[in-house]
Motif scaffolding. Structure first.
Motif, short mmCIF file in Angstrom:
data_model
loop_
_atom_site.label_atom_id
_atom_site.label_comp_id
_atom_site.label_asym_id
_atom_site.label_seq_id
_atom_site.Cartn_x
_atom_site.Cartn_y
_atom_site.Cartn_z
N ARG A 20 14.33 2.66 21.35
CA ARG A 20 15.70 3.06 21.66
C ARG A 20 15.76 3.82 22.99
NH1 ARG A 20 15.41 3.94 16.16
NH2 ARG A 20 15.15 6.19 16.39
N LEU A 21 14.82 4.72 23.20
CA LEU A 21 14.75 5.48 24.45
C LEU A 21 14.55 4.53 25.63
CD1 LEU A 21 14.51 8.36 25.79
CD2 LEU A 21 12.04 8.07 25.52
N PHE A 22 13.60 3.61 25.52
CA PHE A 22 13.32 2.67 26.60
C PHE A 22 14.53 1.78 26.88
CE2 PHE A 22 8.54 2.06 27.45
CZ PHE A 22 8.31 3.42 27.34
N SER A 23 15.18 1.29 25.84
CA SER A 23 16.34 0.41 26.03
C SER A 23 17.47 1.13 26.74
CB SER A 23 16.83 -0.11 24.68
OG SER A 23 15.85 -0.95 24.11
N ASP A 24 17.72 2.38 26.37
CA ASP A 24 18.84 3.10 26.95
C ASP A 24 18.54 3.63 28.34
OD1 ASP A 24 21.53 4.04 26.74
OD2 ASP A 24 20.74 6.06 26.50
N ILE A 25 17.41 4.27 28.53
CA ILE A 25 17.11 4.90 29.82
C ILE A 25 16.60 3.89 30.84
CG2 ILE A 25 15.68 6.63 31.00
CD1 ILE A 25 17.93 7.80 29.21
N GLU A 27 16.68 0.48 30.51
CA GLU A 27 17.28 -0.84 30.33
C GLU A 27 16.19 -1.88 30.10
OE1 GLU A 27 19.95 -1.52 33.60
OE2 GLU A 27 21.09 0.29 33.16
N ALA A 28 15.21 -1.49 29.27
CA ALA A 28 14.07 -2.34 28.97
C ALA A 28 14.47 -3.50 28.07
CB ALA A 28 12.97 -1.51 28.30
N GLU A 29 13.88 -4.65 28.34
CA GLU A 29 14.10 -5.84 27.53
C GLU A 29 12.89 -6.01 26.61
OE1 GLU A 29 14.25 -10.69 27.95
OE2 GLU A 29 14.14 -9.46 29.76
N GLU A 30 13.12 -5.91 25.31
CA GLU A 30 12.03 -6.11 24.36
C GLU A 30 11.73 -7.60 24.27
OE1 GLU A 30 11.26 -5.61 19.63
OE2 GLU A 30 12.25 -3.92 20.63
N VAL A 31 10.45 -7.97 24.51
CA VAL A 31 10.09 -9.38 24.49
C VAL A 31 9.07 -9.71 23.40
CG1 VAL A 31 10.65 -9.77 26.91
CG2 VAL A 31 8.33 -9.04 26.29
N TYR A 32 8.55 -8.70 22.70
CA TYR A 32 7.58 -8.95 21.62
C TYR A 32 7.51 -7.74 20.72
CZ TYR A 32 3.16 -9.52 19.17
OH TYR A 32 2.21 -9.60 18.19
N ASP A 33 7.39 -7.99 19.43
CA ASP A 33 7.19 -6.95 18.42
C ASP A 33 6.15 -7.48 17.44
OD1 ASP A 33 7.29 -5.19 16.25
OD2 ASP A 33 9.47 -5.09 16.23
N SER A 34 5.01 -6.80 17.35
CA SER A 34 3.94 -7.28 16.47
C SER A 34 4.28 -7.10 14.99
CB SER A 34 2.63 -6.55 16.77
OG SER A 34 2.72 -5.18 16.38
N ILE A 81 24.00 10.70 36.57
CA ILE A 81 24.24 9.83 35.41
C ILE A 81 23.00 9.82 34.51
CG2 ILE A 81 24.59 7.42 34.69
CD1 ILE A 81 26.26 7.12 37.34
N TYR A 82 21.82 9.65 35.12
CA TYR A 82 20.60 9.64 34.33
C TYR A 82 20.30 11.01 33.73
CZ TYR A 82 19.24 4.86 35.20
OH TYR A 82 19.19 3.50 35.21
N LYS A 83 20.62 12.06 34.45
CA LYS A 83 20.40 13.41 33.92
C LYS A 83 21.25 13.60 32.66
CE LYS A 83 20.11 18.21 35.33
NZ LYS A 83 20.22 19.15 36.45
N GLU A 84 22.48 13.14 32.69
CA GLU A 84 23.36 13.24 31.52
C GLU A 84 22.85 12.36 30.38
OE1 GLU A 84 27.95 12.15 30.39
OE2 GLU A 84 27.55 12.96 32.39
N LYS A 85 22.42 11.15 30.69
CA LYS A 85 21.89 10.25 29.65
C LYS A 85 20.67 10.86 28.97
CE LYS A 85 21.75 5.73 30.29
NZ LYS A 85 21.59 4.39 30.88
N LEU A 86 19.79 11.44 29.76
CA LEU A 86 18.58 12.06 29.19
C LEU A 86 18.94 13.25 28.30
CD1 LEU A 86 16.23 11.91 32.28
CD2 LEU A 86 15.84 10.80 30.07
#
Length: 134
Positions: A20-25, A27-34, A81-86
């Motif tokens: 969730r942190l990676f996706s929001d901060i 904008e990571a695209e999850e491409v695999y989940d073991s 913007i990023y400071k507020e998001k964090l």
């Protein structure tokens, strides 16, 4: 000969929370989940962050905070913007180190497992230029 960066792997105690942190901060695209499978040492997820392959693995064996970190480039106009998001996450932000004027601003933050990340507004070229003027 080294051809380039292959991937970055970091260890976390909770893959879902970190996802969730990676996706929001980032904008990571999850491409695999073991899932429950362990093809590697631990359960893992793969992400693409600005085209870079980032692996997160789950383990309880987390060490204390260090200055080892991964820095991502952001524009100066998006700094606040990023400071507020964090600020919306229950994580510890670290004050930026003292900087030479013109080398950019940084937001440092530790994730839930003491991995340090930096969001930096400057470039290598700007930093080298400012250092050469000293």
């Amino acid at each position: 000969m080294i051809e380039g960066l292959s991937h970055i792997t970091l260890i976390f105690t909770d893959l879902e929370r970190t996802s969730r942190l990676f996706s929001d901060i980032f904008e990571a695209e999850e491409v695999y989940d073991s899932g429950a499978k362990k093809h590697s040492l631990f359960k893992e997820k793969f992400f693409l962050i600005i085209g870079v392959w980032v692996v997160i693995m789950e383990s309880e064996d987390i060490k204390s905070e260090t200055y080892h970190h991964v820095a991502f480039k952001i524009s100066d106009s998006e700094y606040d913007i990023y400071k507020e998001k964090l600020g919306a996450f229950d994580i510890r932000m670290r004050e930026s180190r003292p900087r030479i004027e013109g080398e950019g601003r940084s937001l440092y933050f530790y994730d839930y497992d003491n991995n340090l990340f930096e969001l930096h507004t400057g470039t290598l070229e700007e930093r080298l230029d400012n250092y050469s003027k000293m």
